[in-house]
Structures are given as C-alpha cells and as structure tokens.
Design an enzyme around this catalytic site. Structure first.
Site, PDB file in Angstrom:
ATOM      1  N   CYS A   2       0.821  -1.192   0.000  1.00  0.00           N
ATOM      2  CA  CYS A   2       0.000   0.000   0.000  1.00  0.00           C
ATOM      3  C   CYS A   2       0.863   1.252   0.000  1.00  0.00           C
ATOM      4  CB  CYS A   2      -0.893   0.015   1.247  1.00  0.00           C
ATOM      5  SG  CYS A   2      -1.747  -1.548   1.571  1.00  0.00           S
ATOM      6  N   ARG A  47      -4.767   1.249  -0.934  1.00  0.00           N
ATOM      7  CA  ARG A  47      -4.566  -0.168  -0.664  1.00  0.00           C
ATOM      8  C   ARG A  47      -4.445  -1.033  -1.912  1.00  0.00           C
ATOM      9  NH1 ARG A  47      -8.502  -4.770   1.503  1.00  0.00           N
ATOM     10  NH2 ARG A  47      -6.951  -6.162   2.416  1.00  0.00           N
ATOM     11  N   ILE A  50      -3.690  -7.802  -0.686  1.00  0.00           N
ATOM     12  CA  ILE A  50      -2.945  -9.049  -0.869  1.00  0.00           C
ATOM     13  C   ILE A  50      -3.366 -10.079   0.171  1.00  0.00           C
ATOM     14  CG2 ILE A  50      -0.652 -10.103  -0.913  1.00  0.00           C
ATOM     15  CD1 ILE A  50      -1.043  -8.231  -3.234  1.00  0.00           C
ATOM     16  N   ASN A  70       2.221  -0.370   5.372  1.00  0.00           N
ATOM     17  CA  ASN A  70       2.573  -0.742   4.010  1.00  0.00           C
ATOM     18  C   ASN A  70       3.509  -1.933   4.103  1.00  0.00           C
ATOM     19  OD1 ASN A  70       3.479  -0.846   1.321  1.00  0.00           O
ATOM     20  ND2 ASN A  70       5.042   0.698   1.702  1.00  0.00           N
ATOM     21  N   GLY A  71       3.189  -3.005   3.389  1.00  0.00           N
ATOM     22  CA  GLY A  71       4.070  -4.163   3.389  1.00  0.00           C
ATOM     23  C   GLY A  71       3.352  -5.430   3.784  1.00  0.00           C
ATOM     24  N   GLU A  72       4.114  -6.387   4.253  1.00  0.00           N
ATOM     25  CA  GLU A  72       3.560  -7.677   4.665  1.00  0.00           C
ATOM     26  C   GLU A  72       4.248  -8.143   5.942  1.00  0.00           C
ATOM     27  OE1 GLU A  72       1.067  -8.825   3.110  1.00  0.00           O
ATOM     28  OE2 GLU A  72       1.175  -7.876   1.136  1.00  0.00           O
ATOM     29  N   GLY A 327      14.854 -11.559  -7.036  1.00  0.00           N
ATOM     30  CA  GLY A 327      16.136 -12.053  -6.531  1.00  0.00           C
ATOM     31  C   GLY A 327      16.972 -11.000  -5.840  1.00  0.00           C
TER      32      GLY A 327
END
Length: 501
Positions: A2, A47, A50, A70-72, A327
């Site tokens: 987000c 947003r 996910i 923001n993020g996971e 990666g």
C-alpha cells in the site's frame, strides 16, 4: 502492499487528500482518509489488497489507536495466535502491528517478521517504523508544530518544506521517547575457523532459503516470480515452483534474442513454470524514461538504467498477478557484483563491504524495486532479504562467497556457496553462469545509446555527462521541488553505494 500519508497535529484534511492522491498508484484497490475524534492525526491510505482482501481496509482504528501500514507481516498468523484471535476484527496481517503495540511487550517491534513501514497514532503519541533493510519506504518532515509522513517523496512535493528525510532501515521514530535503532545487521564473518563443516553449512543455507521462499509466498492472491535467467531469480523461481501445487507464473523481459530471455526460457522449461515474455525496443525505452524517472525518484544513471527493465517486467507481470518474487539481495549477501572480485584475497574487507552494502540498499536497489513495481500496483517480494536468511548468511565466511577456485590463475567465482548449496535445482551451466547486471542481460545496455539519441533528438552518441543531465532534467521537469527529491536519492559511485548524509 500500500501507500500512506499521515498528518500529526496538522489539522488539514484537504492536504492529506492531496498527498495520498499523488501516490494512489501504490494502492489502486481502495483509498480512505480518516480523522479520529480523540487523536490529533489524519491518516490517508491507498490499498493493494494481498492478505485479507475482503476486510483488510485501512486505516485500522481500535481504542483511540490508529494505524496505517505498508508491506507484509509474514509471521502474522503466529502473532495472532499469541495475542489472541478474539482481539482481531479483520484478517489483515497489518492489524497484528496494532495489537502487538497495545500488548506492552518489551521490544514489541522486533517480533514483526516481514517487510513493512507503518505509522501508529495515539491521543498523545505518534510512532513510525521501518523494516530492518528498508525494503518498504518511509519519509517524515516537520510541518509547523506537527509532522507529516508518507511512503514516497512525491507526496511532499509542492508543500514548501525545507527538509524531508527518510526514517532509516530498522529505525523507529517516536514523538515521546525519541528515535532509536531497533534492528542492527550482524557483522559478516570473514574466513573459516577450525572445525568448520562445509557440507553442514550448505545444507543449512539451503533449508533457510527454502523456508524464506515459502514464507514470502504467503498471500490470499496468486504470487508469481520475475525470472531474468540469472542465478538469483532462477533459484527463487525454482524453489517457489516446488512449494506450490500449481504451475508458477514467471516473467522475463529483454530485447529479442537477449541472453536473459534465452536463459529464462530454459529455466522456465526446467521448473515447469507458466512463462510469459515481453520484448522492448529503443523507442520503447525512450518513451518510458519520464515515467520511470518520476516514479523512481532518482536521476542516478545506473539506477535509471536498471529501472528500465524493471519497468517492463512490472508491466508484464501486472497483467497476470498482484505480487511477484524477486532475486534482490543475493549480490549483497553472497558477493555477486563485479567489484567484489577485488576482495578475493581479503575476506575481512569483503565481509565488511557486504555488511556496509546491506545497510545501504534501501535507497539504491530496494528503492528501484519498490518504486517501479508500485508505480503499477505490483507488490515485489525479496526472499533473499528474509531476516533469518540474512542472519545465517552473515555467519557464512566471506571466503566462501567470493571463492578462489584456481590458485595458479587466481580465478574467482562469486556467490560460490549459494551456487554449491543449490546446484541440484538447475542445469549445471545455469548454476555456474557468470553474473550479468540486469540491464546487461536484458539487452538494455545495447539499446540505451539509441534510446538516448531518440530522447535528445540527436544522431550523435550521447556521453555519460549528457545522459546524467538528461535524467536530471526529466526529473526536474516533473517536480515543483526537485531538489528535495534529489537530496534524498542515493547514488552509485565507483562501484560503491553512497547514501545521503
């Protein structure tokens, strides 16, 4: 994934709306602006859903505490179980931040495992924090008697602010208790000590990498993978493909017939992925330069060059998925850059340089990955930068990362220990394929001169000084206060990363 903009003790809802509108590309699924009755904060959030797509909207409000994130958070399920499911009102992983804060545990922030930036406000306090490597961006500025926060610099453009700065990787901003560093990267090991067991280290490295990939694939939507054909993205894709019960979606870009496209197709065939490719031309590169530089928030030559193929890879992937594995981080962890070869005879210096470069990724390669993918609402995930993997990789002697494989000739192999630990995943010639920079393998270098000629309207070759001036001009044309943007940008200098002081 987000974006957010927050105002603390700044009573201007219209300003918060203008700020979030400038970064709505980060979260195309929903935008909300929230003003609490008992908290002197205005929180705006856009947003990209996910995890918890049906009920994970933000800001999240509970008992005079307001959160935007923001993020996971990859260990959110474990944290929910510890904190008690009854406390939660949504399935959002971000809600764990709020309840962890309210638990009053010592060093509560260190219990979060993932990539994140957040702002949390209470009636008398505001806290902002960022993940250990700075994978997710976070900026703060003094605004009158209060503060303004945002996920991107462009949200502050035109506000007439004299100073905007990043909250650093692994740092927490606290209006009551002051700033502190809540996470520090352990220093890298240099050479093998007595009793060192190479086979055991290879096995543990492999298991740690497998665990990181599984962890970073957690989502309520399908996760694909960038696949350049180079070692790093190929290993991630190979492990990801093994961890799911459907074909992994992989994505490659480059010029027609470029080395990366050819290598990527071989990897895709080997791992059985559902593979898509996108070829681009010099005219395509020239056309997207303004867009890339605006969203990149940098005019650094090398960063722009590497951002170009990232843009095309994002364009391709976003047609199919909302999140991808990348990666990023393997070069910094395992000595993958060309200049690392000069440290082959000095493992201590190499270990020091790898540690230094890890701490400065946030406004070079990680800025590129975040800004360019989020410009199209795509979440990029970096399993090599998993906290457990970083800790283990830093314990591996640098002499096994850049290894001298032939004493007589002095031949060295970068990322040797990573290749050795994962050599069964891919054909041998791909495992031991020599490193190529992303812009080289995709063929971007081959067309950049032609693209620059198109962009500048000249038939003459464009030298590096002219290229730098072009990128700077393109950036300055798109911002009211370009100096604020440039002051926060990192740069590659003599093969080393430098960051703003």
């Amino acid at each position: 994934m987000c974006g957010f903009a927050c105002l603390w003790k700044v009573d201007d809802e219209a300003l918060a709306r203008r700020m979030i509108e400038k970064i709505e590309h980060r979260g195309p699924d929903a935008t909300q602006v929230y003003r609490a009755a008992n908290v002197p904060a205005i929180m705006a959030h856009c947003r990209l859903s996910i995890i918890g797509p049906s009920d994970g909207s933000q800001p999240i409000y509970s008992n005079d505490n307001i959160l935007v994130a923001n993020g996971e958070i990859y260990n959110y399920a474990d944290l929910r179980a510890i904190l008690g499911e009854s406390a939660f009102e949504t399935r959002s992983d971000s809600e764990t931040i709020l309840h962890l804060f309210r638990s009053n545990q010592l060093r509560w922030l260190s219990k979060l495992d993932g990539m994140f930036a957040f702002v949390l406000a209470t009636p008398d306090r505001i806290i902002a924090a960022r993940d250990p490597l700075g994978i997710k961006p976070l900026y703060v500025a003094r605004l009158g008697d209060g503060f303004a926060f945002s996920s991107e610099l462009k949200a502050f453009d035109g506000l007439g602010l004299s100073h905007v700065e990043a909250v650093g990787p692994g740092e927490m901003f606290d209006s009551l208790e002051g700033n502190r560093r809540w996470f520090r990267i352990s220093h890298g090991a240099a050479s093998e000590e007595a009793g060192f067991q190479l086979d055991a280290v290879c096995r543990e490295l492999r298991l740690t990498l497998e665990d990181a990939v599984r962890k970073w694939m957690v989502a309520d939507v399908e996760v694909g993978s960038f696949l350049s054909g180079g070692l790093d993205s190929s290993l991630i894709a190979a492990l990801a493909a093994r961890s799911i019960d459907r074909p992994l979606k992989t994505f490659s870009v480059g010029l027609e017939g470029s080395p990366d496209l050819l290598a990527a197709q071989r990897v895709a065939d080997h791992i059985g992925s559902e593979h898509d490719t996108l070829a681009f031309s010099a005219a395509d590169v020239a056309k997207v330069l303004p867009h890339v530089i605006y969203h990149l928030e940098s005019a650094d030559i090398d960063l722009v060059r590497s951002a170009i193929p990232t843009h095309f890879a994002t364009t391709l992937a976003r047609r199919h998925v909302k999140a991808v594995l990348t990666g990023e981080g393997a070069d910094e962890l395992f000595a993958g850059y060309t200049y690392h070869h000069q440290y082959a005879n000095s493992p201590r210096e190499l270990a020091d340089e790898l540690t230094r470069s890890l701490t400065s990724m946030h406004n070079i390669n990680l800025q590129r990955v975040d800004r360019i993918t989020m410009a199209q609402g795509l979440e990029a995930r970096t399993p090599f930068l998993d906290r457990d993997l970083i800790e283990f990789a830093q314990s591996i002697p640098a002499s096994l990362k850049m290894r001298i494989v032939d004493e007589s000739s002095g031949k060295t192999v970068e990322k040797w220990i990573l290749r050795e630990a994962c050599r069964d995943l891919l054909p041998a010639d791909l495992v031991w394929r020599e490193k190529a920079q992303f812009d080289e393998g995709t063929g971007t270098v081959d067309v950049i001169d032609e693209a620059l000629a198109i962009a500048t309207g000249t038939s003459s070759p464009v030298d590096r000084e002219t290229e730098a001036r072009l990128y700077r001009d393109l950036l300055c044309e798109q911002f009211e206060n370009p100096e604020m943007i440039l002051a926060n940008a990192g740069a590659w200098v003599q093969d080393r990363v430098t960051v703003p002081s």
